[in-house]
Design a protein around this motif. Structure first.
Motif, short mmCIF file in Angstrom:
data_model
loop_
_atom_site.label_atom_id
_atom_site.label_comp_id
_atom_site.label_asym_id
_atom_site.label_seq_id
_atom_site.Cartn_x
_atom_site.Cartn_y
_atom_site.Cartn_z
N LEU A 42 45.76 41.84 31.06
CA LEU A 42 45.00 42.00 32.31
C LEU A 42 43.53 41.70 32.06
O LEU A 42 42.87 41.04 32.86
CB LEU A 42 45.18 43.43 32.87
CG LEU A 42 46.53 43.73 33.51
CD1 LEU A 42 46.69 45.23 33.77
CD2 LEU A 42 46.72 42.95 34.81
N GLN A 43 43.03 42.17 30.92
CA GLN A 43 41.62 41.89 30.62
C GLN A 43 41.38 40.38 30.46
O GLN A 43 40.37 39.86 30.95
CB GLN A 43 41.14 42.62 29.37
CG GLN A 43 39.66 42.34 29.13
CD GLN A 43 39.12 42.96 27.86
OE1 GLN A 43 39.73 42.86 26.81
NE2 GLN A 43 37.96 43.58 27.97
N ALA A 44 42.32 39.71 29.81
CA ALA A 44 42.16 38.26 29.60
C ALA A 44 42.07 37.54 30.96
O ALA A 44 41.24 36.65 31.15
CB ALA A 44 43.31 37.72 28.76
N ILE A 45 42.92 37.95 31.88
CA ILE A 45 42.88 37.33 33.22
C ILE A 45 41.54 37.64 33.89
O ILE A 45 40.89 36.75 34.45
CB ILE A 45 44.06 37.84 34.08
CG1 ILE A 45 45.39 37.38 33.50
CG2 ILE A 45 43.91 37.36 35.54
CD1 ILE A 45 46.61 38.01 34.15
N ALA A 46 41.12 38.89 33.81
CA ALA A 46 39.85 39.29 34.42
C ALA A 46 38.72 38.43 33.87
O ALA A 46 37.88 37.91 34.62
CB ALA A 46 39.59 40.77 34.18
N GLN A 47 38.72 38.28 32.55
CA GLN A 47 37.62 37.51 31.92
C GLN A 47 37.62 36.05 32.36
O GLN A 47 36.56 35.48 32.59
CB GLN A 47 37.72 37.64 30.39
CG GLN A 47 37.23 39.01 29.93
CD GLN A 47 37.39 39.24 28.42
OE1 GLN A 47 38.16 38.55 27.76
NE2 GLN A 47 36.67 40.22 27.90
N ARG A 48 38.82 35.49 32.50
CA ARG A 48 38.90 34.09 32.95
C ARG A 48 38.28 33.91 34.33
O ARG A 48 37.78 32.85 34.66
CB ARG A 48 40.36 33.63 33.01
CG ARG A 48 40.88 33.07 31.71
CD ARG A 48 42.01 32.07 31.92
NE ARG A 48 43.17 32.59 32.61
CZ ARG A 48 44.08 33.39 32.09
NH1 ARG A 48 43.95 33.79 30.83
NH2 ARG A 48 45.12 33.81 32.79
N HIS A 49 38.36 34.97 35.16
CA HIS A 49 37.89 34.84 36.54
C HIS A 49 36.54 35.52 36.78
O HIS A 49 36.12 35.64 37.92
CB HIS A 49 38.95 35.41 37.49
CG HIS A 49 40.21 34.60 37.53
ND1 HIS A 49 40.36 33.50 38.33
CD2 HIS A 49 41.36 34.72 36.84
CE1 HIS A 49 41.56 32.97 38.14
NE2 HIS A 49 42.19 33.70 37.24
N GLY A 50 35.91 36.00 35.71
CA GLY A 50 34.63 36.68 35.89
C GLY A 50 34.75 37.98 36.64
O GLY A 50 33.80 38.46 37.26
N THR A 51 35.94 38.58 36.59
CA THR A 51 36.17 39.89 37.23
C THR A 51 35.93 40.98 36.19
O THR A 51 36.35 40.84 35.04
CB THR A 51 37.62 39.95 37.76
OG1 THR A 51 37.75 38.98 38.81
CG2 THR A 51 37.97 41.31 38.29
#
Ligand SMILES: *Cc1c(COP(=O)(O)O)cnc(C)c1O
Length: 421
Positions: free
Chosen positions: A217-226
């Motif tokens: 989940l963190q990896a996805i967040a980081q990819r999107h600047g979330t």
């Protein structure tokens, strides 16, 4: 009998027996006015970590009270707050750089949400949506209720709650659906932050998910600047086997909320830790970019001194070894229920053990809850099932024979209450 003027939390006064009056707390026990010792198997709503009235914390409180009471925390600072901030950042996942104080778990999360929204507002972005996980619980203020699971608790306030993007809980085997859903909402470009309880959704029913999912989940967040906001209000301070749950996933969230065990449970205090980027987005000669948040009792020096004493205990005593031993004790005792058809979803992480009673109805208002509580009360045990979810979350000083008593009672209660359900 005249009724007390006191209105108790999460209490239906028309149905509850009279409150038992506690005159003293000690170690794993509450002691009532008749001298009965009640085993506090849920750490007084998850706040007491080492045990009630740890001597070092009691002493720190007494000493601080000789020197301070509340003092304004703008324009002025004090040693307990400064020391605590340094110690907290040294113990927390690496990369967190600033500490904002408040006084409860709910306010720690409200502060986190405001930090996240302020970060984007001050950076000239319109991002303002919050993603959360189904079954989450973050407190009982309007903001934290908005982010939490909707249900009987907040139906009356529903019209005032703000909308969030809710991700399905990652049930075993269906983790990818949660990840895909998060990816989808992130693509909209307006998700400021994902707010979640790492590894254990507490009030939502002690629902567990794997550290690897948190990392994904963190990896996805980081990819999107979330931003990732970890609500460690319950999971912090050893509950899951490590000081903070995020450690198990090697995750440093952008914002981390801590409260309950921060003072060892002795006094109300909360802290919201954040990255340099979030602090820096509020750092400006433009006063409009100030972080506009305070509560009267921000960084109460006596509470901060209690928390400093708690961190000293973590440094000087083998707390993690105690936590590990408690985890082993749970595991041994839970194994007796493995093939027991009265239960399902037998689970454990660190010092938390939970199992669902196999009743027809589930959910918070499940009939089993109050009857189980009454049974445990008669046995001198403080255990409060969440609907049909029975869980134990004792303070770390609990002994093997004390834990045996709790498990024996669960065994008996399941037959009595389960049979009647
Ligand atoms: C208890 C809890 C809160 C709220 O804390 P309060 O001190 O009761 O306001 C927030 N988040 C989580 C995960 C909690 O368990």
């Amino acid at each position: 009998m005249t009724r007390s003027a006191v209105w108790h939390p999460f209490t239906q006064h028309a149905l509850e027996p009279p409150m038992r009056r506690i005159v003293e707390t000690e170690g794993a026990y509450l002691i009532d006015e008749d001298g009965n010792r009640i085993l506090d198997a849920i750490s007084s709503w998850w706040v007491i970590t080492h045990g009630h009235r740890h001597p070092a914390i009691v002493k720190a409180i007494a000493t601080a009270a000789e020197q301070y009471d509340q003092l304004i925390f703008a324009e002025y600072t004090h040693a307990p707050a400064e020391e605590l901030a340094e110690a907290l950042l040294a113990l927390a996942p690496p990369g967190l750089k600033h500490v904002f104080y408040s006084d409860s778990g709910s306010t720690a999360v409200e502060v986190a949400l405001k930090m996240a929204l302020g970060y984007f507002a001050n950076s000239g972005s319109g991002r303002n949506r919050i993603a959360v996980m189904e079954h989450g619980y973050h407190g009982d203020t309007i903001g934290t209720m908005s982010a939490g699971e909707r249900g009987v608790f907040n139906a009356a306030y529903e019209p005032l709650l703000f909308g969030v993007d809710r991700l399905a809980f990652p049930e075993p085997g269906r983790e990818q659906e949660t990840l895909d859903a998060f990816e989808r909402v992130c693509r909209s470009g307006d998700v400021a932050a994902l707010l979640l309880e790492p590894l254990v959704l507490g009030a939502g029913g002690m629902k567990l998910f794997a550290p690897s999912l948190l990392a994904e989940l963190q990896a996805i967040a980081q990819r999107h600047g979330t931003l990732l906001i970890a609500d460690e209000v319950m999971t912090g301070w050893g509950r899951t086997g490590t000081v903070f749950a995020c450690e198990q996933a090697d995750v440093t969230p952008d914002i981390l909320c801590t409260s309950k065990g921060l003072t060892g449970g002795a006094l109300p205090l909360a802290a919201t830790l954040c990255s340099a980027e979030i602090f820096d987005a509020h750092l400006s000669t433009d006063r409009r970019k100030t972080f506009f948040h305070s509560s009267s009792y921000t960084a109460n020096p006596i509470a901060c001194a209690a928390a400093v004493a708690n961190l000293d205990i973590w440094r000087d005593e083998p707390v993690l070894a105690r936590v590990g031993a408690l985890a082993d004790m749970h595991r041994e005792r839970l194994s007796r229920f493995a093939l027991d058809e009265r239960f399902r979803n037998i689970r454990q992480i660190g010092t938390i053990a939970a199992l669902d009673l196999n009743t027809e109805t589930s959910g918070y208002l499940a009939d089993a809850g109050p009857r189980l509580r009454a049974f445990f009360r008669k046995r001198g045990l403080l255990i409060r099932p969440l609907g049909n979810v029975i869980y134990l979350m004792p303070p770390y000083c609990v002994t093997a024979p004390e834990l045996d008593r709790a498990y024996e009672a669960i065994d008996e209660a399941a037959s009595l209450v389960g049979a009647a359900a």
